[in-house]
Enzyme design. Structure first.
Site, short mmCIF file in Angstrom:
data_model
loop_
_atom_site.label_atom_id
_atom_site.label_comp_id
_atom_site.label_asym_id
_atom_site.label_seq_id
_atom_site.Cartn_x
_atom_site.Cartn_y
_atom_site.Cartn_z
N HIS A 203 0.86 -1.19 0.00
CA HIS A 203 0.00 0.00 0.00
C HIS A 203 0.89 1.23 0.00
O HIS A 203 1.63 1.47 0.96
CB HIS A 203 -0.93 0.01 1.22
CG HIS A 203 -1.91 1.13 1.20
ND1 HIS A 203 -3.18 1.02 0.64
CD2 HIS A 203 -1.83 2.41 1.66
CE1 HIS A 203 -3.82 2.17 0.77
NE2 HIS A 203 -3.02 3.03 1.38
N CYS A 204 0.83 2.01 -1.07
CA CYS A 204 1.69 3.17 -1.24
C CYS A 204 0.97 4.41 -0.72
O CYS A 204 -0.12 4.75 -1.20
CB CYS A 204 2.07 3.34 -2.72
SG CYS A 204 3.19 4.71 -3.03
N ARG A 205 1.59 5.09 0.23
CA ARG A 205 1.00 6.30 0.78
C ARG A 205 1.15 7.49 -0.15
O ARG A 205 0.37 8.44 -0.08
CB ARG A 205 1.64 6.62 2.13
CG ARG A 205 1.37 5.56 3.19
CD ARG A 205 2.02 5.91 4.50
NE ARG A 205 3.47 5.78 4.44
CZ ARG A 205 4.28 6.04 5.45
NH1 ARG A 205 3.80 6.46 6.59
NH2 ARG A 205 5.58 5.89 5.33
N ASN A 208 -1.59 6.91 -2.43
CA ASN A 208 -2.81 6.74 -1.65
C ASN A 208 -3.66 5.60 -2.22
O ASN A 208 -4.89 5.67 -2.25
CB ASN A 208 -3.63 8.04 -1.62
CG ASN A 208 -4.66 8.04 -0.51
OD1 ASN A 208 -4.54 7.30 0.46
ND2 ASN A 208 -5.68 8.86 -0.65
N ASN A 209 -2.97 4.55 -2.68
CA ASN A 209 -3.66 3.43 -3.28
C ASN A 209 -2.82 2.17 -3.12
O ASN A 209 -1.60 2.24 -2.94
CB ASN A 209 -3.90 3.70 -4.77
CG ASN A 209 -4.94 2.76 -5.37
OD1 ASN A 209 -5.65 2.05 -4.64
ND2 ASN A 209 -5.04 2.74 -6.67
#
Length: 369
Positions: A203-205, A208-209
């Site tokens: 999950h990449c901040r 945001n996805n």
């Protein structure tokens, strides 16, 4: 249940990434390109930088807008409840709009009468504007051609993802108790997005996805494009600073002529140096993340599998250290050094661990079998 990265609320790091991207792009076209030397060199640099900027922008938007969820979650009870609630809200809004449309019928009729009176004047204006269109045709053609190339690349990624998805659906299905539906074998449930992600990687901040099978190729190309863009940014920045230090008088005159008399040499150097330093700082984690994913692709594992393997290895090493600590050798008791080497496989592989800024903590993401 989050569908994509553009759904509210936005993550603070996502806002930071967009702000830094816009600031560096603006600084490059205003403070970097006009001061690199001759016109030919400026056109060459713009020809290299502009496609990279458009590629990074389009890939970022597509990676964040893609729904990486498992195909089975659209049949889940949770998803159906959300859709029913959304339809009820839309029906209420449409009823309110229907009542307002009846009130606006009379006003639209009056506006149509006024429009018929002024039709001749508008035709003359349209005729004058049509003469200006050929001047903008060349610029729009360049934008359209670059967009066609990016759309072809996205369609190729999408077709490859569909074929791989059909192959994985034949391998087996598992039941997720959180989504209350059967999902594919390699899907994981992300509690940040509250759904199962097909081929979950992390999950990449910054986007945001979740990064999964549907948007991993776009994410990988985004990393490569961003790395090239940042390297080009700080390389040209260093070049501008060198030219500025060698020819101060010429640069002072060019700054006044191109940026105005209110902008002097010292503020120009501060802006260029700050943007160059920011690009250099951003290059290090992006490069580390890019080569880390190359290593993962070579090994045939995901980021989630890598982090889980490291945790298991760390727990095993901690258990071994606890067993060996009461049985220290006499040499170690005198020297204070342990008999086991601390340069184990976990520490040797720590150089390729992805930066924590780029990865959401993987504790909320659970697997099921």
């Amino acid at each position: 249940m989050r569908k994509h990265g553009w759904q509210l609320p936005y993550h603070p790091l996502q806002v930071v990434a967009i702000a830094v991207f816009l600031a560096l792009g603006f600084a490059f076209y205003v403070f970097f390109v006009p001061f690199v030397g001759k016109k030919l060199f400026q056109y060459v640099i713009m020809g290299l930088y502009t496609p990279l900027v458009m590629c990074v922008f389009c890939l970022y938007v597509c990676s964040a807008a893609t729904d990486p969820g498992d195909p089975g979650i659209f049949k889940s009870k949770k998803h159906l409840k959300v859709e029913d609630h959304r339809e009820q809200i839309l029906s209420q809004v449409s009823k309110q709009e229907g009542s307002t449309k009846e009130l606006n019928v009379e006003t639209t009729a009056e506006m149509q009468l006024d429009g018929n009176i002024n039709s001749d004047a508008t035709r003359c204006e349209l005729h004058s504007e049509s003469e200006r269109l050929p001047g903008y045709a060349m610029t729009w053609m360049a934008v359209i051609l670059s967009c066609c190339g990016l759309s072809f690349m996205c369609n190729w990624c999408h077709s490859h993802e569909q074929s791989s998805e059909q192959q994985l659906s034949e391998e087996g299905m598992f039941y997720c108790s959180l989504c209350e539906v059967e999902v594919l074998k390699y899907s994981k449930h992300c509690r940040v997005c509250d759904k199962c992600v097909d081929g979950f990687d992390h999950h990449c901040r910054w986007i945001n996805n979740c990064i999964g099978r549907k948007n991993y190729r776009r994410f990988f190309i985004l990393m490569a494009s961003s790395l090239l863009l940042l390297v080009l940014q700080w390389s040209i920045g260093i070049l501008v600073l060198i030219f500025c230090s060698l020819e101060r008088k010429r640069f002072s005159a060019e700054i006044i002529s191109k940026l105005g008399s209110s902008f002097s040499l010292i503020p120009f150097v501060v802006v260029v140096a700050s943007c160059t330093f920011l690009a250099m700082v951003a290059t290090l984690p992006v490069a580390q993340l890019f080569f880390f994913h190359i290593l993962l692709i070579k090994k045939g594992i995901s980021t989630y599998d890598y982090i889980i393997a490291l945790r298991e290895q760390e727990q095993e090493q901690h258990a071994v250290d606890e067993q060996q600590s009461p049985q220290m050798s006499q040499v170690s008791s005198f020297t204070g050094l342990s008999s086991t080497s601390s340069f184990n496989a976990f520490h040797r592989g720590a150089w390729c661990t992805p930066p924590r800024l780029f990865l959401e903590d993987q504790v909320p993401c659970v697997s099921f079998f």
